[in-house]
Write an enzyme that holds these catalytic residues in place. Sequence first.
Site, PDB file in Angstrom:
ATOM      1  N   GLN A 171     -10.727   6.436   7.452  1.00  0.00           N
ATOM      2  CA  GLN A 171     -10.231   6.220   8.808  1.00  0.00           C
ATOM      3  C   GLN A 171      -9.931   4.729   8.989  1.00  0.00           C
ATOM      4  O   GLN A 171     -10.417   3.886   8.234  1.00  0.00           O
ATOM      5  CB  GLN A 171     -11.209   6.720   9.850  1.00  0.00           C
ATOM      6  CG  GLN A 171     -12.508   5.967   9.981  1.00  0.00           C
ATOM      7  CD  GLN A 171     -13.467   6.643  10.972  1.00  0.00           C
ATOM      8  OE1 GLN A 171     -13.476   7.869  11.118  1.00  0.00           O
ATOM      9  NE2 GLN A 171     -14.269   5.850  11.675  1.00  0.00           N
TER      10      GLN A 171
ATOM     11  N   ASP B 224       2.652  10.303  -1.211  1.00  0.00           N
ATOM     12  CA  ASP B 224       2.014  11.011  -0.089  1.00  0.00           C
ATOM     13  C   ASP B 224       2.816  10.751   1.185  1.00  0.00           C
ATOM     14  O   ASP B 224       2.273  10.328   2.204  1.00  0.00           O
ATOM     15  CB  ASP B 224       0.572  10.527   0.065  1.00  0.00           C
ATOM     16  CG  ASP B 224      -0.311  11.522   0.813  1.00  0.00           C
ATOM     17  OD1 ASP B 224       0.129  12.679   0.976  1.00  0.00           O
ATOM     18  OD2 ASP B 224      -1.416  11.155   1.244  1.00  0.00           O
TER      19      ASP B 224
END
Length: 521
Positions: free
Chosen positions: A132, A286
């Site tokens: 995160q 990605d």
Amino acid sequence: MRRIARGFFIVWVALRYGLDELVLTSFQNPLIRRLARILTLGRRLEAPRGQRLREALESLGPIFVKFGQVLSTRRDLLPPDIADELAWLQDRVPPFDSAIAVATIERAFRRPIAEIFEQFDTTPVASASIAQVHFATLRLPDGSLREVAVKVLRPGMRKVIDKDLELMAMMAGWVEGLSADGKRLKPRQVVAEFDKYLHDELDLVREAANAAQLRRNMAKLDMLLIPEMFWDWCHPEVMVMERMKGVPIAQLDRIRAAGVDIKKLARDGVTIFFTQVFRDGFFHGDMHPGNIQVSLAPETFGRYIALDFGIVGTLTESDKEYLAQNFAAFFRRDYKRVAELHLESGWVPPGTRIDELEAAIRTVCEPYFDRPLRQISLGMVLMRLFQTSRRFHVEIQPQLVLLQKTLLNIEGLGRQLDPELDLWATAKPFLEKWMADQIGPHKLWEQLRAEGPRYAKLLPQLPRLLHDYLAQRPGDDRRELQELLAAHKRTHRLLQAVIWGGTGFVLGVLVMQVLPRLHWL
């Protein structure tokens, strides 16, 4: 036992969230639908199916979250309610406790967080399957302040990922051993590639290095922005980088309202992808919408911003050349050349008939030319090509699995930006130019420049090296020459013996034939 336990846990999660009902109700057969109703008795499945699927993937861990991220980009293959829910997996996975993030940062740098940052926002701005991100303000050694983004690895990720990969490896072994198709698909090698990429993603220093390489590669393209890395504050569990200010690519209305040329943005995305793949052989692996933004700042208006560099793909020169030739032949509709390339690369058995493979590829690909992207599904094309490859025993190449995944991401992104985008027409000029550069004088000059320092060092030494070689050669080879001469003499004597023996035998036969006739005379 750990793998068996993990397998039971996956089944339990699937039943808990009613994923079996989600699958069975997609069939039209009334018997299957009745079976689905029976299986759901006693279970409370009031939540929408998309929400249940998303929550199940979150419960199962990072590998399954990544699977959901890939699915979320394929709105052409999914119902809207499921696609909308899976989109939450791109950057809105439930965050972990900020106190854990702070403790991780302090443990990594062995300093209180107040000594590292002038300001640190404890509320995460984004949360994904692996880490995160928190915003902060960093004071540099020269005293200046910089706005930064701090990425912190989720705790305990390695153990969870290792369990899932062990289970996947076991299942891959089963698939490979059960059928010939299983061997052709090379599932264990594919899992090994996935293992490599996931473990690379767990090292944030490696991710920072990937970002630095992409930043250098893309510096002169003026289409893509990559954040700067602050190396003094990079650790395997923590990464501090430049804070990028952009609008998420999913907020198309906001981007369009700001005056960004959406059609150009779609074309630029294709150009960036092919540049990374064919020019550099180093590409962002990605590229789902959660990792892509668009800059609205005046000095970089309309450029892409890329984030999250944990997964990158690399290609060798032979891979790049093979793929470029395939794409170029495909864009020219030269299906015979595509079939020949499959044979030359060893992807199909040597005895495969080129004309049959050519006809099969033409049947799959020809209907999709000259259509806008909204009428084309690369997913369906790949599925049909997969069926064709099964017929011709084409071997799957594990090193290209990530490239195929990224291509699907790019198609999904292009479909959202400009459904009328002609993917083939946009990519064809780039590939043709790339192919020309590979065989033209410019490429020769680049190779000479690259090898120049080596030749400059070697050329002055050549006379001495040649002299030393010639001077030492007689002494070094004397023993070998003597042995060779001795062997030659032995062979010569043996040959003489064979010749004289053969001659004597022939003369003996002649004498035996002639003497009886003389006697009768």
